[in-house]
Each structure stands twice: as structure tokens, then as C-alpha cells.
Design an enzyme around this catalytic site. Structure first.
Site, short mmCIF file in Angstrom:
data_model
loop_
_atom_site.label_atom_id
_atom_site.label_comp_id
_atom_site.label_asym_id
_atom_site.label_seq_id
_atom_site.Cartn_x
_atom_site.Cartn_y
_atom_site.Cartn_z
N CYS A 2 -42.92 -3.93 28.06
CA CYS A 2 -44.17 -3.25 27.76
C CYS A 2 -45.20 -3.64 28.83
O CYS A 2 -45.09 -4.70 29.45
CB CYS A 2 -44.75 -3.59 26.40
SG CYS A 2 -43.63 -3.35 25.04
N ARG A 27 -42.46 -0.89 33.22
CA ARG A 27 -42.21 -1.90 32.20
C ARG A 27 -41.77 -1.28 30.88
O ARG A 27 -41.49 -1.98 29.91
CB ARG A 27 -43.48 -2.72 31.97
CG ARG A 27 -44.00 -3.40 33.22
CD ARG A 27 -45.28 -4.13 32.93
NE ARG A 27 -45.05 -5.27 32.09
CZ ARG A 27 -44.73 -6.48 32.51
NH1 ARG A 27 -44.60 -6.71 33.79
NH2 ARG A 27 -44.54 -7.47 31.68
N TRP A 77 -41.89 -0.51 25.64
CA TRP A 77 -40.43 -0.53 25.66
C TRP A 77 -40.03 -1.11 24.32
O TRP A 77 -40.27 -2.29 24.04
CB TRP A 77 -39.92 -1.40 26.81
CG TRP A 77 -38.44 -1.35 26.99
CD1 TRP A 77 -37.72 -0.39 27.64
CD2 TRP A 77 -37.49 -2.31 26.51
NE1 TRP A 77 -36.39 -0.70 27.59
CE2 TRP A 77 -36.21 -1.87 26.91
CE3 TRP A 77 -37.59 -3.48 25.78
CZ2 TRP A 77 -35.05 -2.56 26.61
CZ3 TRP A 77 -36.43 -4.18 25.48
CH2 TRP A 77 -35.18 -3.72 25.89
N ASN A 103 -47.47 -7.40 24.48
CA ASN A 103 -46.20 -7.38 25.20
C ASN A 103 -45.48 -8.67 24.84
O ASN A 103 -46.05 -9.75 25.03
CB ASN A 103 -46.47 -7.32 26.71
CG ASN A 103 -45.23 -7.58 27.52
OD1 ASN A 103 -44.12 -7.26 27.08
ND2 ASN A 103 -45.38 -8.16 28.69
N GLY A 104 -44.26 -8.57 24.32
CA GLY A 104 -43.52 -9.77 23.94
C GLY A 104 -42.90 -9.58 22.56
O GLY A 104 -42.75 -8.45 22.09
N GLU A 486 -22.72 -4.17 42.33
CA GLU A 486 -24.07 -3.63 42.46
C GLU A 486 -24.04 -2.10 42.57
O GLU A 486 -24.85 -1.41 41.95
CB GLU A 486 -24.75 -4.26 43.68
CG GLU A 486 -26.15 -3.79 43.97
CD GLU A 486 -27.17 -4.07 42.86
OE1 GLU A 486 -26.84 -4.78 41.90
OE2 GLU A 486 -28.28 -3.53 42.96
N LYS A 490 -25.81 0.43 39.85
CA LYS A 490 -26.79 1.45 40.25
C LYS A 490 -26.36 2.82 39.69
O LYS A 490 -27.18 3.57 39.19
CB LYS A 490 -26.93 1.54 41.78
CG LYS A 490 -27.60 0.35 42.43
CD LYS A 490 -29.10 0.40 42.38
CE LYS A 490 -29.79 -0.61 41.59
NZ LYS A 490 -29.60 -1.95 41.44
N GLU A 493 -26.87 2.95 35.77
CA GLU A 493 -28.23 2.97 35.25
C GLU A 493 -29.01 4.19 35.70
O GLU A 493 -29.93 4.62 35.00
CB GLU A 493 -28.98 1.68 35.59
CG GLU A 493 -29.22 1.46 37.06
CD GLU A 493 -29.96 0.15 37.36
OE1 GLU A 493 -30.65 -0.36 36.48
OE2 GLU A 493 -29.83 -0.33 38.49
N HIS A 509 -3.90 -5.90 37.42
CA HIS A 509 -3.75 -6.66 36.17
C HIS A 509 -4.28 -5.90 34.96
O HIS A 509 -4.56 -6.49 33.92
CB HIS A 509 -4.45 -8.02 36.30
CG HIS A 509 -3.87 -8.85 37.39
ND1 HIS A 509 -2.62 -9.43 37.29
CD2 HIS A 509 -4.32 -9.16 38.63
CE1 HIS A 509 -2.34 -10.07 38.41
NE2 HIS A 509 -3.36 -9.92 39.24
N LYS A 608 -38.49 -2.51 33.68
CA LYS A 608 -38.41 -3.26 34.93
C LYS A 608 -38.44 -4.77 34.69
O LYS A 608 -37.78 -5.52 35.38
CB LYS A 608 -39.60 -2.84 35.80
CG LYS A 608 -39.64 -3.50 37.16
CD LYS A 608 -38.71 -2.81 38.10
CE LYS A 608 -38.65 -3.48 39.45
NZ LYS A 608 -37.42 -3.10 40.17
C1 F6R Z 1 -30.83 -3.29 38.12
C2 F6R Z 1 -31.94 -4.16 37.79
C3 F6R Z 1 -31.74 -5.20 36.77
C4 F6R Z 1 -32.46 -6.50 37.17
C5 F6R Z 1 -32.39 -7.53 36.04
C6 F6R Z 1 -33.02 -8.85 36.43
O1 F6R Z 1 -31.19 -2.33 39.07
O2 F6R Z 1 -33.02 -4.01 38.33
O3 F6R Z 1 -30.40 -5.44 36.53
O4 F6R Z 1 -31.87 -6.98 38.34
O5 F6R Z 1 -33.04 -7.02 34.90
O6 F6R Z 1 -34.37 -8.70 36.73
P1 F6R Z 1 -35.14 -9.80 37.56
O7 F6R Z 1 -34.60 -9.80 38.93
O8 F6R Z 1 -36.59 -9.37 37.49
O9 F6R Z 1 -34.92 -11.11 36.87
#
Ligand code: F6R
Length: 613
Positions: A2, A27, A77, A103-104, A486, A490, A493, A509, A608
């Protein structure tokens, strides 16, 4: 998660709050809302419209007539209570004269809600947040000023919070508080502000301060007072911000993700800047960790989540190879709950773009409590993790707004490689000349990444050819394995497509049973020491009918011959290659997301900054 924002002393408060919410959308965006203290009452508008909540709020919220000068706003969120208007913030107390955004998570909200209901309060939402505003209502009814009421309530709640509260009875005051969730405050002439994050306030002021845990701030036009939970007044801690407002906006690109992918060469170059200390050796940004302490380390433990975890996996190869130290890489949410064996000779490294991810932050605390030395790798200066650690290694990628990590991922890779070189230097496993040689190679990375980005149209063509595919397997070996993970993350998501990342040798396996015509295999096939073995794995899937895409070094026609599609990248040393090889995978996920009609900046269900468990 949030985002919250507030401002007082403003002639036009609503547009400032809505603009701030737009910058906080990364967020969360399940719902959005705003409340203003409006000449004797509280005026409030809330909407819940999925990824368009903030835009809808901007469209429907018209400023009230009586000329409010203070207000608070929220973009959500959802954690407790589904995304809906009733659950959207700001929440009001029973009198409708106090409004609060949060937020929290309030961990003891169930028992608090039960007690409030017994005392006659009527709760309107299914959120954990609403109890806070009713508890404040009770304290105000006892005659406490708003700031005292908030202090008193903080003592009764458990969990994480960044809150902002306004009252119709004191219409130019906002009270804000923080515990384990980021909150900054700012001042300008006759105004004062608060927000979850820096970009939301950059258009208003650069005179910013960070609140520490269990601090309560009282904001009045042009004035700020910060109190501890015990009521002692403290000097707020000023925040140095190097980011420009422009760097936090789209700058002519269709979306933040495109802009941030193109900023990757600068993110890498800036992270490499000014790394040599006065004696010519590599240095941290903020450090209370001596070379002696680093030398005494006999194990490295890297803790992170998501993409940051993938960067940590690459770091394992670099630290083990260059510094000859054993490395464990842990997912923070698991690390917290096992019984890791750490001591004063363990170097624990928390890696996080935001520096606020709750699982990583708490895992770092656990590591420190076990006596480990602690380093934070973070993109946010003075983030909670940077403050928790003895040394910070900042990734100078600038603000990342797109929800999916791109430029911060590359900046983490380069920062962690610097850390590996630092360890090698203090331990003497690499000579000074060897360290300089590797640094020179790292300084070539911005140019290589720029070249990989320049080829985005080739990636677009491959994406078009794969537009109907639904099942993707990403394969890699050695450092190519975390790159494959990675790439798969990507794609999942952003394009909402099923994508699994595997170390290619593991395929036989079990997972190879899933390979059939229609499946797409994307192999990170640049030349590292396991390249030949990877090529055999690629042949195994090709012969079972998979469509094969390879990431291959420029001119490597031997690898290209194994594939249906080739994404060429400029050649880099294997330990550095993840920085280059991941670029076409980011672009592929971006383009497939667009082809499937999804907004890459705001993938569904994600936020985020993840400040919940
Ligand atoms: C994927 C992504 C997430 C963050 C994860 C950790 O694209 O952005 O998987 O990498 O939520 O976030 P941080 O780096 O802020 O601890």
C-alpha cells in the site's frame, strides 16, 4: 504494501494527493481513496477498480467546496479484506470526524476488533486497519490531542504500520507514525507532507526526513514535530535525495518498464562509480565494518526474495570463485524460520531493491542476533535494511517504479560482484592487479547492455512468433541457471504465462516429461564452462518437439544451429554474462505481456514493496 500520502498547508490539496498516489501505484492499486479535513467535517472518496483505481479516483474526486488545506490518501494492495470500496482506505471512526490511512498489518486486529465491538463501536470493513481509527477515537474522546491519542494507541497494537490521521476538529494537522514500514515526511515553506516513498514527494519538496520505528510526527503547515513513543521530542533525521523528479517519471516512454530497461546501462555505470576508497581498495557506501572484520569471515550467507534472490544466486558463483569462501543463498521467508548456523565469522548479506521487504528485513535481524556481520545491498539510501546493517552497498539505479525489477536487478548483480571482489581483495585470493582487471571488465558492461537493448526489435519478432505459446521452460547452467529463473519469473509475472526455470542438467530427472510439441524452451546458451552439456540438453528437448529459443554469443553459429529462434547478445566473460544475457529475457517478457494486452507496469496481484509476510 500500500502507499500513503498526506499534505497540509496547501491551497489545492486534492491534486497533490492524487499525483502522489499515481507515483505510489507500484505499491498496490486494488483500491484508492482520499479524505480531506473540510471546514468542520471529513470529506472522503474511495474507489475500487483493480489496476485503474487511482485513475478512477482522479476522475471522480472533485474538491469539496469549503476549501480544505489538509488531507490524506491511500492506494491499496489488499491483505485483510477483499479489494472493495468498503475495505478501501481512508477509514473513518464512528463519529465520522477522524480519518486514517495505513500501510502494514495490525497483527492483533481480531482481538482489538472484538473488544471495540463489545464497547459499542460499529466496524464498517473487513480490514485489519479499521481498528486503529476506532482506538484513536476512544483516546480523543478521553480528551487527548490527536498526536497523544496516536501515541497511546501505538502502545496497544502489534504488527507493522505507517499511518496518517486527520481530524475534523484540528483541520490543518496530520499525525503520522511508523513501525517496521517506511514513512518519510517533508517540509516546504508553509506546507508539510508525508509519504511511503520518496518519488511521491519529489514534485513538492526536497527537504525530506525519515521517521524511525515508533516515532510519531505531527505535521502542521510549515512545521514538523517528531516524538518517540514515550513522548520525548526528537530531531527528525534528514534524508539526502539525489534523484530528480524526471528520473521518477516516464520521460516519454509508454511505460516505466520500457524506460527502466533502457536506463540499465546507467544503473550499472552509477553503481560502479566512486568505489575506490582513499587507499585504492574497494569501499562500501556506509560502513562500520573494518577490513579486519571482513578478513575474519569464513562463510557468506546471502538472503533475499524474488529477483533479488536470483541476483544472490549469481553472486554465489562470483564469491566462491574469486574469494574462495563458501556461500549459502537463502530465500528470506524460509531463512527466518529455520535454525541457521551463524556466528561472528559469518557475513550475512541482505539483498533488496526496496530495502523494506519484510521477510528479508526480519531475516537480517535474525542473522545479526546470531552474531553475524551484516551488509545490506539496497537501492534506497537509508532504507530499513541499510539501517539494520553494519555496512551498506547501494545500487545507484535511481527510482524503479515498474513493479517488475529490471534495472535494480542489473545493479544488484554488479554490486554483488563488487562485494565478491572486495572479499577477494581483503582475503588476498585475487591480487590487486587481478581485481583491477575484473573492475575493467565490469566497466565494459554498460556498453554491452546498451548493445543488447539496441536489439529489442529482434526480440519483438521472436515474441510475435511465440504469441500463441502457453508453456515455457527456461534452461541454464552455471550462472545461466539464475538467469533462466529470472527470465521465467519475468514472463510469469508480466505475461501471466506458465514458465519454469530449471538448471538444464536437472531436466532429465522429471521435468522433461512435460516437453511436447507446443512447449517453448528458452535456453541461456552463452558460452560458460558447461556450454557443451547445455547444448546436449537443448538437443534432448528439440528432439521431443519443443520450439527452442537460444540466447547465444554473437557469431556462435554452432549454438544457433540447435534452435528455432536466436537472440544474439554481445560476448561477456561468463561471470559477468548474466548482466547481458538477462536483457533479451526482460524484453521478451515485456513484449509478450504487451501482445497479451497486459500492462507491464502493473501486473495483477503484485506490489512493488512487500512489507507483509
Ligand atoms: C520481480 C520482483 C520481485 C522482487 C521481490 C523482492 O520482478 O520485482 O520478485 O524482486 O519482491 O523485492 P526487494 O528486492 O525489494 O526485496
Amino acid at each position: 504494501m500500500c502507499g500513503i500520502i498526506g499534505g497540509t498547508g496547501l491551497d489545492e490539496v486534492l491534486p497533490v494527493l492524487v499525483e502522489g498516489l499515481r507515483r505510489l501505484e507500484y505499491r498496490g492499486y486494488d483500491s484508492a481513496g482520499v479524505a480531506l479535513a473540510d471546514g468542520g467535517s471529513i470529506w472522503r472518496v474511495r474507489v475500487a477498480n483493480g489496476t485503474n483505481s487511482v485513475a478512477e479516483l482522479a476522475g471522480v474526486a472533485r474538491p469539496p467546496s469549503k476549501g480544505s488545506r489538509a488531507g490524506i490518501a491511500h492506494t491499496r494492495w489488499a491483505t485483510h479484506g477483499r479489494p472493495s470500496v468498503e475495505n478501501a482506505h481512508p477509514h473513518l471512526d464512528c463519529t465520522g470526524r477522524i480519518a486514517l490511512v495505513h500501510n502494514g498489518i495490525v497483527e492483533n486486529h481480531l482481538s482489538l476488533a472484538e473488544a471495540l465491538t463489545d464497547r459499542g463501536h460499529v466496524l464498517q470493513s473487513a480490514t485489519d486497519t479499521e481498528v486503529l481509527v476506532h482506538l484513536i477515537e476512544e483516546e480523543v474522546a478521553r480528551g487527548l490531542a490527536l498526536v497523544e491519542a496516536v501515541r497511546s494507541v501505538l502502545a496497544t497494537v502489534r504488527g507493522s504500520l505507517a499511518i496518517a490521521v486527520i481530524s475534523a476538529d484540528d483541520p490543518e494537522t496530520i499525525v503520522a507514525a511508523r513501525r517496521a514500514t517506511p514513512l518519510i515526511v517533508g517540509l516546504r515553506d508553509h506546507a508539510a507532507f508525508l509519504a511511503s516513498d520518496i518519488p511521491a514527494l519529489l514534485g513538492q519538496t526536497r527537504q525530506l526526513y525519515v521517521l524511525d520505528d515508533d516515532e510519531v510526527a505531527e505535521l502542521r503547515p510549515g512545521a514538523l514535530r517528531v516524538l518517540t513513543l514515550a513522548g520525548a521530542e526528537v530531531e527528525p533525521r534528514a534524508l539526502e535525495v539525489a534523484w530528480s523528479l524526471e528520473s521518477a517519471q516516464k520521460g516519454g516512454f509508454d511505460d516505466f518498464m520500457s524506460k527502466e530497461i533502457r536506463e540499465q546501462p546507467d544503473a550499472v555505470a552509477n553503481t560502479l562509480l566512486d568505489r575506490l576508497g582513499p587507499d585504492g581498495s574497494l569501499a562500501f557506501d556506509d560502513a562500520e565494518l573494518s577490513a579486519e572484520e571482513l578478513r575474519s569471515v569464513d562463510k557468506v550467507c546471502i538472503i533475499a526474495c524474488g529477483s533479488s534472490h536470483h541476483a544472490a544466486m549469481v553472486a554465489k558463483y562470483a564469491v566462491e570463485h574469486w574469494a574462495r569462501l563458501p556461500v549459502e543463498v537463502d530465500i528470506a521467508s524460509e531463512f527466518r524460520y529455520r535454525d541457521p548456523v551463524l556466528d561472528a565469522r559469518t557475513l550475512a548479506v541482505g539483498v533488496s531493491q526496496s530495502g523494506e521487504t519484510l521477510d528479508t528485513l526480519v531475516a537480517m535481524r535474525e542473522a545479526r542476533n546470531s552474531g553475524a556481520r551484516l551488509i545490506a545491498v539496497s537501492n534506497v539510501v537509508d532504507s530499513s535494511m541499510a539501517r539494520e546493517a553494519q555496512a551498506a552497498l547501494y545500487t545507484h539505479a535511481g527510482p524503479e517504479v515498474g513493479v517488475a525489477a529490471t534495472k535494480t536487478f542489473l545493479a544488484q548483480l554488479v554490486a554483488l560482484e563488487l562485494l565478491a571482489l572486495m572479499l577477494a581483495e581483503v582475503r588476498g585470493t585475487l591480487s590487486h592487479a587481478e581485481v583491477s582487471g575484473w573492475l575493467s571488465k565490469l566497466h565494459e558492461v554498460p556498453g554491452l547492455v546498451r548493445e543488447a537493448i539496441r536489439r529489442s526489435e529482434d526480440v519483438d519478432a521472436v515474441a510475435k512468433a511465440l504469441a500463441d505459446a502457453r508453456d515455457f521452460f527456461y534452461l541454464g547452467r552455471h550462472v545461466g541457471f539464475p538467469v533462466a529463473l529470472e527470465g521465467a519469473l519475468k514472463l510469469k509475472e508480466l505475461a501471466y504465462l506458465r514458465a519454469e526455470g530449471y538448471p538444464a542438467g536437472e531436466l532429465k530427472h522429471g521435468p522433461i516429461a512435460l516437453i511436447e510439441p507446443g512447449a517453448v524452451v528458452v535456453a541461456v546458451a552463452t558460452r560458460n564452462r558447461l556450454w557443451e552439456k547445455l547444448c546436449s540438453n537443448v538437443q534432448e528437448v528439440a528432439s521431443r518437439g519443443a520450439t527452442v529459443v537460444v540466447i547465444a554469443d554473437d557469431g556462435d553459429h554452432e549454438t544457433a544451429a540447435l534452435a528455432d529462434h536466436v537472440l544474439w547478445v554481445p560476448h561477456a566473460d561468463p561471470l559477468i554474462s548474466p548482466l547481458v544475457d538477462v536483457v533479451p529475457l526482460q524484453l521478451l517478457a515485456y513484449r509478450l505481456a504487451r501482445l497479451h494486452g497486459h500492462d507491464p507496469d502493473r501486473p495483477r496481484n503484485l506490489a512493488k514493496v512487500v512489507t507483509v509476510e
